[in-house]
Design a protein around this motif. Sequence first.
Motif, PDB file in Angstrom:
ATOM      1  N   VAL A 119       2.768  11.441  -8.273  1.00 58.11           N
ATOM      2  CA  VAL A 119       1.808  11.861  -6.888  1.00 58.11           C
ATOM      3  C   VAL A 119       2.377  13.419  -6.671  1.00 58.11           C
ATOM      4  CG1 VAL A 119       2.319   9.357  -6.427  1.00 58.11           C
ATOM      5  CG2 VAL A 119       3.928  11.392  -4.459  1.00 58.11           C
ATOM      6  N   SER A 139       3.368  12.268  -1.077  1.00 57.81           N
ATOM      7  CA  SER A 139       2.513  12.405  -1.620  1.00 57.81           C
ATOM      8  C   SER A 139       1.540  13.362  -0.110  1.00 57.81           C
ATOM      9  CB  SER A 139       1.856  11.338  -1.127  1.00 57.81           C
ATOM     10  OG  SER A 139       0.619  11.306  -1.408  1.00 57.81           O
ATOM     11  N   ASP A 140       2.616  12.832   1.042  1.00 60.40           N
ATOM     12  CA  ASP A 140       1.667  14.139   1.936  1.00 60.40           C
ATOM     13  C   ASP A 140       2.743  15.717   1.687  1.00 60.40           C
ATOM     14  OD1 ASP A 140      -0.502  11.981   2.586  1.00 60.40           O
ATOM     15  OD2 ASP A 140       1.714  11.476   4.301  1.00 60.40           O
ATOM     16  N   THR A 150      13.038   6.054   1.582  1.00 60.12           N
ATOM     17  CA  THR A 150      11.431   6.339   1.914  1.00 60.12           C
ATOM     18  C   THR A 150      10.256   6.385   1.498  1.00 60.12           C
ATOM     19  OG1 THR A 150      12.990   8.413   1.747  1.00 60.12           O
ATOM     20  CG2 THR A 150      10.367   9.142   1.713  1.00 60.12           C
ATOM     21  N   ARG A 151       8.735   5.764   2.092  1.00 58.95           N
ATOM     22  CA  ARG A 151       7.538   5.394   1.434  1.00 58.95           C
ATOM     23  C   ARG A 151       7.128   6.383   0.581  1.00 58.95           C
ATOM     24  NH1 ARG A 151       6.850   0.170   2.285  1.00 58.95           N
ATOM     25  NH2 ARG A 151       8.002  -0.419   4.470  1.00 58.95           N
ATOM     26  N   LEU A 152       6.232   6.492  -0.422  1.00 58.31           N
ATOM     27  CA  LEU A 152       5.697   6.607  -1.845  1.00 58.31           C
ATOM     28  C   LEU A 152       4.783   8.025  -0.639  1.00 58.31           C
ATOM     29  CD1 LEU A 152       5.854   7.583  -4.040  1.00 58.31           C
ATOM     30  CD2 LEU A 152       3.902   5.474  -4.487  1.00 58.31           C
ATOM     31  N   GLY A 153       4.378   7.417   0.403  1.00 59.30           N
ATOM     32  CA  GLY A 153       3.306   8.300   1.049  1.00 59.30           C
ATOM     33  C   GLY A 153       3.822   9.716   1.656  1.00 59.30           C
ATOM     34  N   LYS A 203       0.916  -1.538  -0.006  1.00 61.70           N
ATOM     35  CA  LYS A 203       0.621   0.172   0.398  1.00 61.70           C
ATOM     36  C   LYS A 203       0.662   0.954   0.066  1.00 61.70           C
ATOM     37  CE  LYS A 203      -4.637  -1.413   2.358  1.00 61.70           C
ATOM     38  NZ  LYS A 203      -4.856  -1.553   3.430  1.00 61.70           N
ATOM     39  N   ASN A 204       2.166   0.988   0.778  1.00 64.81           N
ATOM     40  CA  ASN A 204       3.294   1.998   0.862  1.00 64.81           C
ATOM     41  C   ASN A 204       3.845   1.746   0.261  1.00 64.81           C
ATOM     42  OD1 ASN A 204       3.938   5.333   1.287  1.00 64.81           O
ATOM     43  ND2 ASN A 204       3.347   5.357   3.480  1.00 64.81           N
ATOM     44  N   THR A 260       8.150   1.604  -1.143  1.00 63.58           N
ATOM     45  CA  THR A 260       9.244   2.566  -0.517  1.00 63.58           C
ATOM     46  C   THR A 260       9.773   3.415  -2.472  1.00 63.58           C
ATOM     47  OG1 THR A 260      10.907   1.266  -1.402  1.00 63.58           O
ATOM     48  CG2 THR A 260      10.252   1.430   0.949  1.00 63.58           C
TER      49      THR A 260
END
Length: 321
Positions: free
Chosen positions: A20, A107-108, A101-104, A5-6, A8
Amino acid sequence: MKPPKNPTLAEVGEQAAINVIIAHAPSSRNGDDAAVLPHAAPNSRMVVTTDMLVENRHFSLDWSTPAEIGRKAITQNFADVEAMGARPIAALLGLSVPSYTRLGFVSDLARGIAQRVGDYGAELVGGDITDGEAIVISVTAIGQLGGSIPALTLDAARPGQILIASGEIGASAAGYALLKRFGRDGVPREFMPLIQSHCATKIPRGRGFVARTAGVTAMTDNSDGLVHDLETMARRSGVTINVDSAGISPSPLMRKAAELLSADPWEWVLSGGEDHTLLATTNCAPPVGFRRIGLVNKQHFHRLVTVDHKTPDYTAGWNSF
C-alpha cells in the motif's frame, strides 16, 4: 467469509503494508535491496538528514490524520535540506507500528507522504517497516547541492549582516494550543489555518535554493523555537543577533486565538517552533519570499539573542528529553 475492509497489520502481514505504501508513492528506484540514485551533476554534492516522529510525543492521533502526519514527516526533513540551500530529491521511510494498527492507517500515511514528496518533485525510494509498541516514523531525506557556492551552514553568520525570514513564526504553536484546549472537533473553524500550520506544516518549494543563489550565508529552520534556533546559529558563528519585534509580530489570527485562550501570542512566536520557517543571514537585500527581521552583531552583548535589544520574554525551546 469476506475479509475485513480495514484489517490489522497482524492480519495481512508486512508485504501488504509495503504494497500500500508503494501504491501511493511509486518509484522505479523502490523495490530492490537498496535504491540506486542518479549521479549528481558535475560540481554537486549530496545532502542527507534524518528525523523521527514518535506517537504522543511529536503527533497525536486525537487530532492529526495519518495523511497529515505523513506530510508533516516529510516537511520537517525536507526543511532541513532546504535550510542547507539544497534541493530535496528523495526520501526513505522507516516505520514502526503495533501489529494491531489498521492497514488503512499505513495507506493514509503513505498518501500524505506521497503528496508532500510530490510537492517537491522528489520520490520515496525505499524504507523499512516493523512491529513496535508505539508508532514511530523515521524519514531520511536526501538532497542535491548544486554548484560551487558553499552550503548554508550555521557558522557563517557575520557581524553587520541582516537577519531574514521566510514564513510565519508561531502559527504551529498557536494551532497546538488550540488543539490542546478544544480538540480537533471543538476548534472554531476560523482558526483552521493555525490547525493546519501545526498538523500539516508546509514550506514553499525551492526557497532554500533561492536564498543560496541570492547570497545568503547562514541558514536554519525554525523547528525548536525561534530564540532557541537563533541562539544555536549565534553560538556557532560567534556573534549575537538582535531581532526586531516588528518583523516577527503575531498575525491577527494568532492574536485572536491568544485572546480566546487567555494566552500571550509572543510565547508562541519566541519559543513555539515547528513552523519550519527559514531563518538566514545575508549582506544583500532579502531574496524573493524573505523579509528582514533583525541584525547580526559582534559577540559583546550579555545574551546571544535579543529582541529590540532586550532579553526576550520567552527563551524556552523544544527539548527531546
